[in-house]
Design a protein around this motif. Structure first.
Motif: not given
Length: 345
Positions: A184-200
């Motif tokens: 769906f996202y077509g990029c790396e999706v990281l879990f159990d991170q300190p925060r939620y974030a879109y990084v662009m």
């Protein structure tokens, strides 16, 4: 404390998914107890809000009964501006990605609101732009997934070249097989991170919208400002303190001191103590409450009791066990068995 409110547009997306599967919610037996409430919500204006707890119950039942763990992504694929209300139209009519993000940060309460709503932050780190917000509770995982996926899919409609997503960061565990996220996202999706974030990439900010309409934007901006002005003011100081302590426990795996939390909130230790006193609470009470919530989360991850005690700043497992018994009325071993029984089919 008012319950979190979510857009009625989310219920409309859920119903659209069912209809496209050839299903009618009114005839689905597993939704029988909710039929009248669902009928009522689906008749409400799309830009009004309804309780998250109701949406969560419906979403979970549908995922399980239709065997569709990727339901949030399937719903997000059907997003249109009106599902986000006036903010959706503002994002659509913005001149650039930068302008759309500024409105999203400023008016996010028009989409998700309540005492538990976490403010969004936008900032730059080197050549990266971060749109992020804090972790609050694992019970909101599906809501975060729904909202993040819907925002990305709507952006694809507004900006033909599409903002360059470097990665997506989620503070919870995967809710479905990871290939669904990657596809769906077509990029790396990281879990159990300190925060939620879109990084662009920072270059994404200058991308132009094919639907930009400055004249209409002025009318939408006025409408959004009037809607925000009517929102209730929440006594959120105590919640901010709780959130800061919870974040510290997650990030540092050690119990914070009051001066460390005061620094996080940009107030003096004396001011923080006074605020807590005015709220008829104390730092000790807040810390103990958040320790126990974190203990519950770690138990669900099958973390050993010895490690939990260490992460929460207790001298040993016995001290943790005493604190948990005093807080919840049951022993740690009883709770651990309870969680194990719940996870078994």
């Amino acid at each position: 404390m008012q319950e979190l409110q979510i857009p009625n547009g989310y219920f409309q997306l859920w119903n659209m998914y069912l209809i496209e599967q050839g299903l009618d919610f009114y005839t689905l037996e597993f939704l029988a107890p909710y039929r009248d409430d669902l009928k009522h919500v689906l008749q409400l204006p799309i830009d009004t809000q309804s309780p998250f707890s109701f949406f969560y119950s419906i979403l979970q039942l549908t995922r399980e009964q239709l065997d569709c763990p990727q339901l949030t992504i399937e719903m997000a694929k059907r997003i249109r501006p009106e599902h986000f209300g006036v903010l959706g139209y503002m994002a659509t009519r913005s001149n650039s990605v930068a302008e759309a993000l500024q409105y999203i940060v400023r008016f996010s309460r028009l989409v998700i609101d309540g005492a538990d709503a976490i403010p969004l932050q936008m900032y730059q780190q080197g050549n990266e732009i971060w749109l992020s917000w804090q972790f609050l509770d694992e019970k909101y995982a599906l809501l975060h997934e729904m909202t993040m996926a819907a925002m990305v899919h709507l952006a694809k409609q507004i900006f033909p070249d599409q903002p360059q997503l470097l990665n997506i960061q989620m503070a919870h565990r995967p809710q479905m097989a990871q290939y669904h996220y990657q596809k769906f996202y077509g990029c790396e999706v990281l879990f159990d991170q300190p925060r939620y974030a879109y990084v662009m990439g920072v270059d994404s900010l200058t991308m132009k919208s094919v639907l930009a309409d400055p004249s209409l934007m002025q009318l939408l901006l006025k409408q959004a400002e009037e809607a925000i002005a009517l929102k209730p003011h929440y006594e959120s100081v105590l919640q901010q303190i709780h959130t800061a302590v919870a974040e510290y426990l997650r990030l540092h795996a050690v119990a914070p001191k009051i001066d460390q939390i005061a620094d996080e909130l940009h107030v003096s230790t004396r001011t923080l103590q006074r605020q807590l006193q005015q709220l008829e609470s104390s730092f000790k009470a807040v810390l103990e409450s958040e320790r126990m919530k974190r203990c519950e989360q770690l138990l669900q991850h099958n973390t050993s009791l010895t490690e939990i005690a260490m992460r929460l700043g207790y001298s040993d497992q016995s001290a943790l066990a005493r604190a948990y018994k005093a807080y919840s009325g049951q022993t740690l071993l009883q709770r651990k068995q309870q969680l194990k029984d719940q996870s078994e089919p």
